[in-house]
Write an enzyme that holds these catalytic residues in place. Structure first.
Site, PDB file in Angstrom:
ATOM      1  CE  LYS A  49      33.039  45.736  34.805  1.00 47.99           C
ATOM      2  NZ  LYS A  49      33.789  47.214  35.185  1.00 47.99           N
ATOM      3  CG  ASN A  73      36.272  52.485  44.038  1.00 48.52           C
ATOM      4  OD1 ASN A  73      35.367  51.651  44.297  1.00 48.52           O
ATOM      5  ND2 ASN A  73      37.364  51.543  44.967  1.00 48.52           N
ATOM      6  CG  ASN A 127      33.558  41.683  44.852  1.00 49.71           C
ATOM      7  OD1 ASN A 127      33.594  41.526  45.982  1.00 49.71           O
ATOM      8  ND2 ASN A 127      33.472  42.499  43.832  1.00 49.71           N
ATOM      9  CB  CYS A 130      31.887  44.681  46.696  1.00 57.39           C
ATOM     10  SG  CYS A 130      32.012  47.068  45.755  1.00 57.39           S
ATOM     11  CE  LYS A 164      40.313  41.948  46.137  1.00 59.27           C
ATOM     12  NZ  LYS A 164      40.357  42.566  45.271  1.00 59.27           N
ATOM     13  CB  VAL A 190      41.815  42.513  52.661  1.00 54.10           C
ATOM     14  CG1 VAL A 190      42.170  41.466  53.503  1.00 54.10           C
ATOM     15  CG2 VAL A 190      42.141  44.053  52.583  1.00 54.10           C
ATOM     16  N   GLY A 242      46.661  45.019  48.671  1.00 52.06           N
ATOM     17  CA  GLY A 242      46.216  46.043  49.593  1.00 52.06           C
ATOM     18  C   GLY A 242      47.649  46.820  49.144  1.00 52.06           C
ATOM     19  N   GLY A 264      46.782  46.396  42.529  1.00 54.02           N
ATOM     20  CA  GLY A 264      45.232  47.492  41.727  1.00 54.02           C
ATOM     21  C   GLY A 264      45.926  48.741  41.955  1.00 54.02           C
TER      22      GLY A 264
END
Length: 298
Positions: A49, A73, A127, A130, A164, A190, A242, A264
């Site tokens: 995470k 999400n 990251n 997001c 990412k 992605v 993705g 994921g």
């Protein structure tokens, strides 16, 4: 179906992997136990995470909505910050990549410093993508100059750095080239696509945060296009991510230019997805990945 010849030693972007399938960040990467479980179930590597400079509780619920062929999400990057280090004990020698985030290069450097001396950490994934964390994620990733600076800050640890990228930009190759210029060992394409649904019964967004990020098979064509473009623009490896749900999706990503893939949302319905895909993906009559990678390019 086209299949791959299983390699003895798989290395992508400076990280040694058990196979070409990696658990994506944010999905069952919340504890050491869940990371070990996914490795035991066939994942060739795992990404934790996302860990940031300060503990975060995340957005108010509902945080996740599941649809036919898609997941939406808005978690808000909840994480225990430096305390996450304890979860990595017992994972020494395993293919573990730590996802980190920050609001500027100094914060990225700070978070990376907590993990850089750990034997269980083979790489970092930045990251910068997001779409539902104010001040973090895509707000960094939509600025190529910041992408380069944050990458440079973490590269100083001497540990391989993957970046990412966000698809929510006009030209993803600008961010990919910035990561490459900053010293990244690979780019991942992605993260989720900005999205929203509204409940007509409640007359309000279905997510507590209002908007969020879309993942799952619905965004697979978007991810393929991003991988394709990055393969043409960058010299460093591209990791596809993705909506991957079967071995043929993996082959398609490789033909677009991917050196490995992350999975994921596919885990939500099937924790055995890695071993199942590996069973279909590899064969003794399979082709060498070097012959397949990027073959869709004229």
């Amino acid at each position: 179906m086209v299949s791959l010849l299983k390699e003895e030693n798989i290395a992508v972007g400076g990280v040694s992997l058990d196979n070409h399938l990696i658990l994506a960040a944010g999905v069952l990467g919340t504890t050491g136990a869940s990371l070990k479980r996914m490795l035991s179930l066939g994942a060739g590597g795992v990404v934790t995470k996302s860990i940031g400079p300060y503990p975060k509780g995340g957005h108010k619920g509902p945080c996740v909505q599941v649809y036919d062929g898609a997941v939406m999400n808005a978690m808000g990057l909840p994480n225990p910050s430096e305390d996450f280090k304890v979860e990595l004990s017992g994972l020494e020698g395993r293919p573990v990549i730590v996802s980190i985030f920050g609001g500027d290069p100094d914060e990225f450097s700070k978070v990376a410093s907590w993990f850089s001396g750990m034997a269980s950490v083979r790489g970092f994934e930045l990251n910068v993508s997001c779409p539902h964390a104010e001040g973090y994620g895509a707000q960094i990733g939509s600025n190529p100059e910041l992408v380069q600076e944050c990458t440079e800050a973490v590269v100083k640890t001497g540990i391989p750095v993957w970046v990412k990228l966000t698809p929510n930009v006009t030209d993803i190759t600008e961010s990919g080239l910035a990561a490459e210029e900053g010293g990244a060992s690979a780019v991942v394409a992605v993260n989720t696509v900005r999205a929203m649904r509204i409940s007509t019964a409640m007359r309000r967004p279905v997510l507590g945060n209002g908007s969020g990020g879309l993942s799952g098979p619905a965004i697979f064509p978007v991810a393929v296009k991003c991988v394709y473009d990055l393969y043409e623009a960058c010299r460093i490896p591209v990791v596809g991510c993705g909506g991957i749900s079967d071995a043929d999706n993996v082959i398609e990503m490789i033909m677009a230019g991917a050196s490995a893939v992350e999975i994921g949302s596919g885990v939500l319905d099937n924790v055995g997805i890695f071993s199942e895909i590996c069973g279909d993906l590899y064969s003794e009559e399979g082709e060498n990945i070097e012959d397949l990678r990027g073959c869709a390019h004229a």
